[in-house]
Write a protein that holds these residues in place. Structure first.
Motif, PDB file in Angstrom:
ATOM      1  N   ASP A 157      -9.226   9.967   2.011  1.00  0.00           N
ATOM      2  CA  ASP A 157      -8.316   9.517   3.052  1.00  0.00           C
ATOM      3  C   ASP A 157      -8.326   7.996   3.147  1.00  0.00           C
ATOM      4  N   GLU A 158      -7.633   7.460   4.150  1.00  0.00           N
ATOM      5  CA  GLU A 158      -7.500   6.023   4.265  1.00  0.00           C
ATOM      6  C   GLU A 158      -8.831   5.338   4.569  1.00  0.00           C
ATOM      7  N   GLU A 159      -9.785   6.102   5.114  1.00  0.00           N
ATOM      8  CA  GLU A 159     -11.121   5.558   5.387  1.00  0.00           C
ATOM      9  C   GLU A 159     -12.065   5.771   4.207  1.00  0.00           C
ATOM     10  N   ARG A 160     -11.506   6.248   3.089  1.00  0.00           N
ATOM     11  CA  ARG A 160     -12.244   6.496   1.845  1.00  0.00           C
ATOM     12  C   ARG A 160     -13.225   7.652   1.961  1.00  0.00           C
ATOM     13  N   GLU A 214      -6.200   7.771  -2.852  1.00  0.00           N
ATOM     14  CA  GLU A 214      -5.724   7.962  -1.480  1.00  0.00           C
ATOM     15  C   GLU A 214      -4.348   8.624  -1.468  1.00  0.00           C
ATOM     16  N   PRO A 251       0.794  -1.237   0.000  1.00  0.00           N
ATOM     17  CA  PRO A 251       0.000   0.000   0.000  1.00  0.00           C
ATOM     18  C   PRO A 251       0.819   1.276   0.000  1.00  0.00           C
ATOM     19  N   GLU A 252       1.925   1.281   0.735  1.00  0.00           N
ATOM     20  CA  GLU A 252       2.721   2.513   0.803  1.00  0.00           C
ATOM     21  C   GLU A 252       3.438   2.831  -0.504  1.00  0.00           C
ATOM     22  N   ARG A 296       2.134   6.049  -2.575  1.00  0.00           N
ATOM     23  CA  ARG A 296       2.670   7.367  -2.217  1.00  0.00           C
ATOM     24  C   ARG A 296       4.127   7.485  -2.643  1.00  0.00           C
TER      25      ARG A 296
END
Length: 404
Positions: A172-175, A149, A122-123, A126
């Motif tokens: 954000d990470e919580e969509r 994200e 996931p990282e 970015r």
């Protein structure tokens, strides 16, 4: 439009491939022709009088452009950077976006690169954004929820870099959606309209046991799937059918996968006649099952009929054209204009960007003439036939849907 190197060939290419985003009356889309017999007649006349030679020369010009004779492609450090978590030669979604990028770049004489994120890390999304920025990319083009994200987290960190985000908005990470910064422009599609047309035509063709296998449960995939259900339901109502059944499942991956093949194989074995395979390379697993079980499938994003005769049709959105349009507008204005900066543009039937392929493809429907498709398409374009784009819950339909 800035055409610096390739002159007429580049201009022709960009004009051929920028249908999306134009006013409806200026758009020529795959479903726009309401007189297919005339087209066929004209095509035959061109072949008889030798006019087809010019078509070949255009294609040769396109091929020459893709050979990149001026070295606009760079391993790293291109002015336009395309970021992806898949292959740029996947024959579908990623390739369509990449073609849009390089079509503009090669025609305008702008350098370009592509970078890969690892979908299993996931990282890395970015990280790959940061790498492109460090390599001095002026415009970063990326697509999908995971990049939504990443852009959401970094859009204000890199205010001097412009982002073209396809099929997502910053979140954000919580969509949870975030405000879109002025250096970001988002392109979305009415996938539900293309899905509707594919589902509607499949039922009219005579199929009563249908399936949908989506990749990850993300907005673009959901819109395709929920539109597909609405189209199936509408056709069932129009034909007064009570025996239509749909199997529906999200695989959680966009890759070819043994679990996808097993799921599709089981469905085909239990009577499913046709499956809409919606999500990157997973179609390869569905196609393998279709070939094993003598089934059919529906492709997605681009016309996949050339891949196999098992593919009845495809639910398509003109992604490459929309990307080319956006880049052309960006460079013409010297940055995102007031209409584009921090804004979302949505492309669908009205812009000629959601359909099933009709022109320059094989029409594989045996029971439906193209004229019937054009009539349904026109009804949608006029607003007489509507499709909901809501994804907070599945659409209410009267056909039986087995959600797995």
């Amino acid at each position: 439009m800035r055409i610096r190197k390739l002159g007429l060939a580049g201009l022709i290419l960009i004009l051929l491939l920028t249908g999306c985003g134009k006013p409806a009356e200026e758009t020529v889309s795959p479903a726009e022709n309401d007189a297919p017999e005339e087209v066929q007649q004209e095509t035959g006349e061109e072949e008889e009088n030798g006019a087809g030679v010019e078509t070949t020369s255009w294609r040769e010009s396109v091929q020459k452009m893709f050979e990149d004779p001026y070295g606009d492609y760079r391993e790293t450090g291109g002015e336009i950077a395309f970021l992806t978590d898949g292959s740029v030669e996947d024959g579908g979604y990623n390739e369509a976006i990449y073609n849009g990028v390089r079509m503009y770049a090669l025609g305008a004489g702008t350098s370009f690169s592509y970078y890969h994120a690892d979908p299993g890390v996931p990282e890395s999304y970015r990280e790959v954004v940061a790498r492109a920025v460090e390599d001095a990319a002026g415009v970063v083009v990326c697509a999908g929820d995971a990049f939504g994200e990443a852009v959401g987290a970094l859009q204000e960190t890199y205010p001097q870099t412009s982002f073209l985000l396809v099929d997502a908005v910053p979140h954000d990470e919580e969509r949870e959606e975030l405000p879109i910064a002025k250096n970001v422009h988002c392109v979305l599609f009415h996938e539900e309209q293309a899905g509707y047309l594919a589902g509607y035509m499949a039922v009219w063709e005579g199929y009563r046991n249908l399936g949908f296998i989506g990749g990850r449960e993300e907005p673009a995939v959901q819109r395709y799937g929920y539109g597909y259900l609405q189209g199936i339901n509408a056709a069932a109502k129009d034909l007064s059918l009570t025996d239509v059944v749909v199997n529906y499942w999200y695989a959680g991956t966009y890759a070819a996968d043994a679990a996808v093949r097993e799921k599709a194989d089981g469905w085909y074995g239990n009577g499913t006649q046709i499956i809409f395979a919606c999500g990157g390379g997973l179609y390869e697993s569905v196609l393998e099952a279709a070939e094993n079980r003598d089934g059919l499938m529906i492709g997605v994003d681009v016309d996949q009929c050339r891949v196999s005769d098992r593919i009845l049709t495809s639910a398509v959105k003109n992604i490459g054209s929309a990307v080319t349009d956006a880049l052309d507008e960006y460079y013409a204005a010297g940055g995102w204009s007031a209409e584009d900066a921090g804004q979302v543009k949505r492309y669908g039937v009205e812009e000629g960007c959601a359909a099933i392929p009709v022109v320059d493809t094989e029409w594989r429907f045996k029971e439906i003439p193209t004229t019937h498709f054009f009539e349904i398409y026109k009804q949608m374009k006029r607003g007489d036939r509507t499709v909901s784009d809501a994804i907070d819950m599945p659409p209410e339909v009267s056909v039986f849907v087995n959600y797995e």
